[in-house]
Write an enzyme that holds these catalytic residues in place. Structure first.
Site, PDB file in Angstrom:
ATOM      1  N   THR A  84      34.113  68.005  56.646  1.00  0.00           N
ATOM      2  CA  THR A  84      34.981  67.634  56.942  1.00  0.00           C
ATOM      3  C   THR A  84      36.154  69.290  56.889  1.00  0.00           C
ATOM      4  OG1 THR A  84      36.242  67.388  55.183  1.00  0.00           O
ATOM      5  CG2 THR A  84      35.266  65.435  56.569  1.00  0.00           C
TER       6      THR A  84
ATOM      7  N   HIS B 264      33.936  58.580  46.974  1.00  0.00           N
ATOM      8  CA  HIS B 264      34.273  59.702  47.988  1.00  0.00           C
ATOM      9  C   HIS B 264      33.084  61.192  48.120  1.00  0.00           C
ATOM     10  CE1 HIS B 264      36.331  61.469  51.611  1.00  0.00           C
ATOM     11  NE2 HIS B 264      37.365  61.346  51.690  1.00  0.00           N
TER      12      HIS B 264
ATOM     13  N   TYR C 178      47.822  66.738  56.851  1.00  0.00           N
ATOM     14  CA  TYR C 178      46.244  67.032  57.198  1.00  0.00           C
ATOM     15  C   TYR C 178      45.956  65.685  58.257  1.00  0.00           C
ATOM     16  CZ  TYR C 178      41.308  66.834  54.657  1.00  0.00           C
ATOM     17  OH  TYR C 178      40.106  66.624  54.068  1.00  0.00           O
TER      18      TYR C 178
END
Length: 788
Positions: A593, A469, A580
């Protein structure tokens, strides 16, 4: 060993007559062709740098400007207003004729004028890309200002751009006013706190704003003036690379194959086409031939740079992302053995059939794993500090270092899994859950979780990926995976017996077995296995309706799903939680993000009204207010007016200054019990769902963020399908069970004036479905539109 001979370019022996030199011309030819390919890539990079450096103009526009200036001078006019003459005075010492000096001076002036025009155009383009008010205008009610903006943007973007053409024109992420961020934060937590808790949090926020907050804000604004993006470098370092826990489950995410279709059941053939498609995508990235992803305006493409040839290396304090410019091989794992597979031959990419042939050699290799080799990958699945220490102790030299270098420098990692996965057999739903769980963590040692992404090819031909990630977010990997699936199925294709198309060149180099000298105690498998065993994955394949029906209500499908998730959670837990939802900030340079806090006062009010049985008109009104609020929050997050990244950076500044903030400490420690993300389909043109309705993507998912929470990823596919990927932990005694009923109940309680709904048992399909009653033309007729 054949591969050992292929690795030797020449041999020599010393004889009484002198040195006997034996050249391997085949190996030298491979070295030469590899070098040619490398130089071609360098030339291509230089050419692309020039093209994108002058965008939105073109390099050929210099010739146009030069000819125009020379033409006006020929007509005895001075377009430079004396500047050409001044330039000529500085060229008097050069041994040129008067005409040559005039010509050279004109060309110098033309070049300066051309560069000035480029800077002006790029400045104008940056101003246009900084305008985001269009996102807040209602559909069908576009202002004249926005219409003019669209026209100007189209004129400046008329030239076909390269992948990175817009990068230097994208605006920088703005720092929100601290007062606005705190106000939005307090509003976001209001439905989660009682009056006493809210009053306390308000006092903490007020004290922070009056005292420490403004001081931290000044430092943050200073960074924003200096850095390209004031968030991205800290986000990558502190959220990802400095995490010392396992990245398996906690950070890495997965992507799945087609839901209904497996293009071939031949494992080696599926691997051959998949590898080819991925490398064709890499070629497009290297040549910058991919079209920049756009909404109305282009998105930042910086995350594509580290997609291939990248690995995350462990450190005791922080990990490091390492990226190599090129790699001509991939790393392959099968039944406890590691291999290096060359993917180029004589300077060309091997054909899918040749790659299938090579993969089959690995599958047929009967040799057993070396001591410590089989479960070596578990080091990347466990805690980072033990992995860093083991890497330093056992992999810093010798054969272990050479083999580890092959894995880390590979274009990507491939696992040839010996299991079968997919929606199959007598328990398709349960098998889908096991498929998701396998992609998320596998056996904990048969994936290399540090690679930018790892491809998994199952025994029955099903495939999938697991992505690290830190280097990029899911939409970037999803774009790659969409291209891979479409290219594999629709462009490369297979023969009737399921093999790759093409021919096999004789004398291909064999896959090279990697060698290791590993102590058996070098394993973090116990930690990784405990984490994997605690994870529960569930796929909710929702076919009752999709975005087609939702759009008829004139609401955002994403808002509809998020409000339904709030209802589902409330029914499971009897309360609301901090939620979230990931939103991208790639409208800005190097954007990643932002968080949309989906649990709002408005969504909570709708859920309570629905559960309390209030009348239909009240529910409809509250729903529309909740959906409009959600959409506005999403737009604000995308345009740099979010909450959480700003507070995160203020917290980082406070740590650098060595000061504590009770407010920031409490905000940053709040658990996200419901973590959600939508996987958008970005390349609809690649999938012809009308003629090939079975070739639908199942999307992907990730692990839960909180021990007592859920991770929910969803993909809205076509007009009538939404797939949910839900993860939680077995150690949490509550599970999510209400997504499907919540989706149906929301739809049935907010119908428009021409539609009503009925839920009943469908005997044809053997399931409970929702039916739409259409009274647009009386008498009423019942038509099934919400389930197939």
């Amino acid at each position: 060993m054949a591969e050992a001979h292929q690795a030797v370019a020449f041999q020599f022996t010393i004889t009484p007559e002198g040195i006997d030199l034996q050249l391997s011309y085949q190996a030298l030819n491979q070295i030469y062709l590899s070098g040619v390919r490398s130089w071609k890539k360098r030339v291509s990079r230089v050419r692309n740098s020039l093209i994108k450096g002058v965008y939105p103009a073109s390099p050929s526009s210099w010739l146009f400007v030069s000819i125009a200036i020379l033409a006006t001078m020929y007509m005895r006019s001075d377009p430079s207003m004396g500047l050409i003459t001044k330039i000529q005075h500085h060229l008097l010492h050069m041994s040129l004729s008067a005409q040559g000096q005039t010509m050279l001076s004109a060309l110098v002036f033309s070049t300066l004028l051309w560069l000035s025009l480029i800077l002006a155009l790029r400045f104008c383009l940056k101003l246009l890309l900084s305008y985001h008010r269009w996102m807040f205008e209602q559909h069908g009610r576009v202002s004249n200002f926005t219409k003019v903006w669209v026209t100007l943007l189209g004129l400046l973007s008329s030239r076909k751009p390269l992948l990175y053409s817009y990068q230097t024109s994208l605006p920088h992420l703005p720092v929100p006013a601290i007062k606005d961020t705190l106000s939005r934060y307090l509003r976001s937590v209001r439905p989660l706190l009682n009056d006493l808790e809210y009053k306390r949090m308000s006092e903490l926020a007020s004290d922070f704003e009056k005292n420490l907050g403004n001081r931290l804000q000044r430092y943050l604004k200073l960074k924003a003036l200096w850095a390209t993006n004031y968030v991205s470098d800290w986000w990558e370092e502190y959220i990802y690379l400095r995490g010392r826990g396992p990245i398996m489950v906690n950070s890495n995410y997965y992507g799945m194959d087609f839901l209904y279709v497996t293009p071939t059941s031949v494992q080696a053939a599926r691997a051959g086409n998949t590898i080819t498609a991925l490398l064709l995508y890499r070629r497009k990235v290297n040549r910058e031939e991919l079209k920049p992803v756009r909404t109305v305006i282009p998105l930042c493409a910086a995350q594509c740079e580290r997609m291939f040839n990248t690995t995350r290396t462990p450190g005791e304090e922080t990990d490091v992302l390492q990226h190599w410019q090129d790699s001509e091989f991939v790393a392959v794992y099968h039944k406890g053995r590691f291999f290096r597979l060359w993917v180029y031959r004589a300077g060309r990419l091997m054909s899918p059939r040749e790659l299938e042939y090579q993969i089959q050699k690995i599958l047929d290799d009967p040799s057993p794993p070396q001591p410590g080799e089989e479960k070596l990958g578990a080091l990347t699945a466990g805690d980072r500090i033990p992995w860093a220490q083991v890497r330093k102790q056992y992999f810093s030299s010798g054969v272990n270092k050479r083999s580890l270098d092959v894995i880390e420098k590979a274009a990507f990692f491939i696992t040839l899994d010996d299991e079968e996965q997919g929606m199959r057999g007598e328990d398709p739903a349960g098998n889908l859950d096991r498929y998701a769980k396998s992609l998320l963590h596998g056996k904990c040692y048969d994936r290399w979780f540090d690679k930018s992404f790892s491809i998994v090819i199952y025994k029955n031909g099903k495939n999938g990926l697991n992505a690290e990630h830190s280097w990029a977010d899911a939409p970037t990997v999803a774009h790659l995976w969409e291209y891979t699936l479409a290219t594999d199925a629709f462009h490369l294709g297979y023969t009737e017996d399921g093999h790759c198309k093409g021919e096999v060149e004789p004398l291909l180099p064999h896959p090279q077995r990697l060698l290791w000298d590993i102590p058996l105690e070098c394993s973090s498998l116990a930690v990784a296995q405990a984490l994997a065993d605690d994870v529960d994955c569930h796929i909710v394949h929702f076919r009752d309706f999709g975005k087609g029906r939702i759009k008829k209500l004139r609401v955002s499908p994403d808002a509809f799903v998020q409000i339904s998730l709030q209802l589902a959670y409330y029914r499971d837990r009897g309360s609301f939680c901090l939620t979230y939802e990931a939103s991208m900030t790639r409208l800005f340079r190097e954007g990643r993000t932002e968080t949309v806090r989906s649990c709002t006062n408005e969504s909570a009010a709708f859920v309570k009204a629905l559960e309390n049985g209030e009348d239909e008109e009240s529910c409809r009104r509250l729903f529309r207010l909740a959906s409009e609020t959600h959409q506005n929050l999403y737009r604000m997050a995308m345009t740099g007016a979010g909450i959480d990244r700003h507070l995160f950076c203020l917290y980082v500044v406070s740590k650098y200054l060595g000061v504590d903030s009770p407010f920031l400490k409490e905000v940053l420690s709040e658990p996200w019990r419901l973590s959600t993300s939508q996987t958008p389909i970005q390349q609809i043109e690649l999938f012809d769902l009308k003629n090939h309705p079975d070739y639908v993507s199942l999307g992907g998912g990730f692990g839960p963020v909180a021990d007592d929470g859920y991770g929910v990823s969803y993909i809205i596919t076509g007009e009538d399908m939404i797939n949910f990927h839900v993860s939680s932990k077995h150690s949490c005694n509550q599970t999510v069970t209400n997504i499907k009923p919540a989706m149906v109940d929301v739809l049935c309680n907010i119908p428009d004036k021409t539609h009503q709904f009925h839920t009943g048992y469908d005997t044809k399909f053997g399931q409970t479905n929702t039916w739409e009653l259409d009274n647009s033309n009386l008498p009423w007729s019942v038509k099934k539109t919400l389930s197939q």
